[in-house]
Design a protein around this motif. Structure first.
Motif, PDB file in Angstrom:
ATOM      1  N   PHE A  85       0.821  -1.202   0.000  1.00  0.00           N
ATOM      2  CA  PHE A  85       0.000   0.000   0.000  1.00  0.00           C
ATOM      3  C   PHE A  85       0.858   1.257   0.000  1.00  0.00           C
ATOM      4  CE2 PHE A  85       0.691  -1.052   4.428  1.00  0.00           C
ATOM      5  CZ  PHE A  85       0.920   0.175   5.050  1.00  0.00           C
ATOM      6  N   TYR A  86       0.227   2.340  -0.423  1.00  0.00           N
ATOM      7  CA  TYR A  86       0.875   3.650  -0.428  1.00  0.00           C
ATOM      8  C   TYR A  86      -0.193   4.694  -0.134  1.00  0.00           C
ATOM      9  CZ  TYR A  86      -1.223   4.061  -5.052  1.00  0.00           C
ATOM     10  OH  TYR A  86      -2.119   4.099  -6.088  1.00  0.00           O
ATOM     11  N   GLY A  87       0.238   5.855   0.283  1.00  0.00           N
ATOM     12  CA  GLY A  87      -0.727   6.910   0.545  1.00  0.00           C
ATOM     13  C   GLY A  87      -0.086   8.122   1.188  1.00  0.00           C
ATOM     14  N   GLY A  88      -0.951   8.966   1.727  1.00  0.00           N
ATOM     15  CA  GLY A  88      -0.477  10.191   2.347  1.00  0.00           C
ATOM     16  C   GLY A  88      -1.515  10.769   3.273  1.00  0.00           C
ATOM     17  N   GLY A  89      -1.116  11.792   3.989  1.00  0.00           N
ATOM     18  CA  GLY A  89      -2.023  12.434   4.927  1.00  0.00           C
ATOM     19  C   GLY A  89      -1.332  13.563   5.661  1.00  0.00           C
ATOM     20  N   ALA A  90      -1.770  13.798   6.895  1.00  0.00           N
ATOM     21  CA  ALA A  90      -1.252  14.911   7.681  1.00  0.00           C
ATOM     22  C   ALA A  90      -1.187  14.529   9.150  1.00  0.00           C
ATOM     23  CB  ALA A  90      -2.146  16.130   7.495  1.00  0.00           C
ATOM     24  N   HIS A  91      -0.429  15.329   9.896  1.00  0.00           N
ATOM     25  CA  HIS A  91      -0.322  15.099  11.335  1.00  0.00           C
ATOM     26  C   HIS A  91      -0.370  16.420  12.097  1.00  0.00           C
ATOM     27  CE1 HIS A  91       3.972  15.776  10.262  1.00  0.00           C
ATOM     28  NE2 HIS A  91       4.008  16.395  11.445  1.00  0.00           N
ATOM     29  N   ILE A  92      -0.784  16.313  13.351  1.00  0.00           N
ATOM     30  CA  ILE A  92      -0.755  17.430  14.285  1.00  0.00           C
ATOM     31  C   ILE A  92      -0.389  16.846  15.640  1.00  0.00           C
ATOM     32  CG2 ILE A  92      -3.231  17.272  14.782  1.00  0.00           C
ATOM     33  CD1 ILE A  92      -3.183  20.351  15.195  1.00  0.00           C
ATOM     34  N   GLY A  93       0.379  17.588  16.400  1.00  0.00           N
ATOM     35  CA  GLY A  93       0.767  17.055  17.695  1.00  0.00           C
ATOM     36  C   GLY A  93       1.510  18.062  18.538  1.00  0.00           C
ATOM     37  N   SER A  94       2.025  17.568  19.635  1.00  0.00           N
ATOM     38  CA  SER A  94       2.762  18.404  20.573  1.00  0.00           C
ATOM     39  C   SER A  94       3.974  17.638  21.067  1.00  0.00           C
ATOM     40  CB  SER A  94       1.842  18.762  21.745  1.00  0.00           C
ATOM     41  OG  SER A  94       2.551  19.495  22.704  1.00  0.00           O
ATOM     42  N   TRP A  95       5.147  18.270  21.002  1.00  0.00           N
ATOM     43  CA  TRP A  95       6.368  17.705  21.544  1.00  0.00           C
ATOM     44  C   TRP A  95       6.773  18.530  22.744  1.00  0.00           C
ATOM     45  CZ3 TRP A  95       9.337  17.543  16.279  1.00  0.00           C
ATOM     46  CH2 TRP A  95       8.864  16.470  15.521  1.00  0.00           C
ATOM     47  N   ASN A  96       7.366  17.894  23.722  1.00  0.00           N
ATOM     48  CA  ASN A  96       7.768  18.586  24.946  1.00  0.00           C
ATOM     49  C   ASN A  96       9.271  18.772  25.000  1.00  0.00           C
ATOM     50  OD1 ASN A  96       5.152  18.950  26.054  1.00  0.00           O
ATOM     51  ND2 ASN A  96       5.110  16.772  26.487  1.00  0.00           N
ATOM     52  N   GLY A 112       2.126  18.940  10.026  1.00  0.00           N
ATOM     53  CA  GLY A 112       2.867  18.570   8.832  1.00  0.00           C
ATOM     54  C   GLY A 112       2.129  17.589   7.953  1.00  0.00           C
ATOM     55  N   ILE A 113       2.823  17.147   6.915  1.00  0.00           N
ATOM     56  CA  ILE A 113       2.265  16.187   5.966  1.00  0.00           C
ATOM     57  C   ILE A 113       3.058  14.891   6.037  1.00  0.00           C
ATOM     58  CG2 ILE A 113       1.269  17.918   4.422  1.00  0.00           C
ATOM     59  CD1 ILE A 113       3.732  17.597   2.626  1.00  0.00           C
ATOM     60  N   ASP A 114       2.409  13.791   5.679  1.00  0.00           N
ATOM     61  CA  ASP A 114       3.007  12.463   5.782  1.00  0.00           C
ATOM     62  C   ASP A 114       2.802  11.688   4.490  1.00  0.00           C
ATOM     63  OD1 ASP A 114       3.320  11.771   9.016  1.00  0.00           O
ATOM     64  OD2 ASP A 114       1.858  13.314   8.535  1.00  0.00           O
ATOM     65  N   GLY A 115       3.737  10.817   4.202  1.00  0.00           N
ATOM     66  CA  GLY A 115       3.593   9.813   3.163  1.00  0.00           C
ATOM     67  C   GLY A 115       3.667   8.454   3.836  1.00  0.00           C
ATOM     68  N   ASN A 139       7.462  18.355   8.611  1.00  0.00           N
ATOM     69  CA  ASN A 139       6.819  19.336   9.474  1.00  0.00           C
ATOM     70  C   ASN A 139       6.782  20.688   8.777  1.00  0.00           C
ATOM     71  OD1 ASN A 139       6.302  17.599  11.547  1.00  0.00           O
ATOM     72  ND2 ASN A 139       8.015  18.254  12.811  1.00  0.00           N
ATOM     73  N   ILE A 140       5.601  21.305   8.803  1.00  0.00           N
ATOM     74  CA  ILE A 140       5.424  22.619   8.194  1.00  0.00           C
ATOM     75  C   ILE A 140       5.481  23.704   9.266  1.00  0.00           C
ATOM     76  CG2 ILE A 140       3.815  24.069   6.891  1.00  0.00           C
ATOM     77  CD1 ILE A 140       2.741  21.409   5.683  1.00  0.00           C
ATOM     78  N   ILE A 141       4.878  23.430  10.410  1.00  0.00           N
ATOM     79  CA  ILE A 141       4.836  24.390  11.512  1.00  0.00           C
ATOM     80  C   ILE A 141       5.664  23.844  12.666  1.00  0.00           C
ATOM     81  CG2 ILE A 141       3.343  25.514  13.211  1.00  0.00           C
ATOM     82  CD1 ILE A 141       1.143  25.478  11.106  1.00  0.00           C
ATOM     83  N   TRP A 147      11.426  14.477   8.328  1.00  0.00           N
ATOM     84  CA  TRP A 147      11.650  13.465   9.354  1.00  0.00           C
ATOM     85  C   TRP A 147      11.467  12.114   8.661  1.00  0.00           C
ATOM     86  CZ3 TRP A 147      13.368  15.124  13.990  1.00  0.00           C
ATOM     87  CH2 TRP A 147      13.213  16.470  14.254  1.00  0.00           C
ATOM     88  N   GLY A 148      12.568  11.474   8.291  1.00  0.00           N
ATOM     89  CA  GLY A 148      12.499  10.252   7.498  1.00  0.00           C
ATOM     90  C   GLY A 148      12.834   8.986   8.253  1.00  0.00           C
TER      91      GLY A 148
END
Length: 159
Positions: A85-96, A112-115, A139-141, A147-148
């Protein structure tokens, strides 16, 4: 605030997965654990026989990240139950604190965006699914950049 929102979104995705009656070739919905560079929970639900939506809630650098993915699955005819499978999407989160190369944040929200690309295997006589994937992100923001390093194995209970 972000963590509570991520939990609510994750709960809604799980509820949607349980209520929708769409059937895939090998399974309709899988819920389980994801282990790799980051660890967490995964829910994959097929909206068509070869198209799935996956939600991942995982920990990273003492924070939480919610990822939503759209995935296209293709059969590998030589092995029953195996697909790539293949695809894409996005993420949101918080790092400390102590989370990044800069190591000067006390906490930050990332977007950010993900593959994704990988293999998905459903055991024929058991409600178990294994998935091995590579999921690079950009990561965009905050902490902008590539991040690979995200490789993971998911183990899901299917129904």
């Amino acid at each position: 605030m972000v963590k509570k929102s991520m939990i609510v979104v994750f709960a809604l995705m799980m509820g949607f997965g349980l209520l929708n009656e769409s059937k895939a070739q090998t399974y309709a919905t899988g819920i389980g654990l994801r282990a790799g560079v980051s660890n967490g929970l995964t829910v994959k639900h097929f909206i068509q026989s070869n198209v799935a939506l996956e939600g991942i809630l995982h920990s990273r650098w003492r924070g939480l990240v919610l990822t939503g993915l759209y995935e296209v699955h293709k059969d590998i005819r030589e092995v029953r139950g195996l697909r790539w499978f293949y695809g894409g999407g996005a993420h949101i989160g918080s790092w400390n604190s102590g989370n990044t190369v800069k190591r000067d944040y006390s906490g930050t929200t990332i977007v950010g965006i993900d593959g994704i690309i990988g293999l998905d295997f459903k055991f024929a006589d058991a409600p178990i699914n294994l998935s091995l994937d590579y999921k690079p992100a950009f990561n965009i923001i905050n902490d902008a950049g590539f991040w690979g390093d995200e490789v993971a194995l998911s183990i899901r209970f299917t129904f």
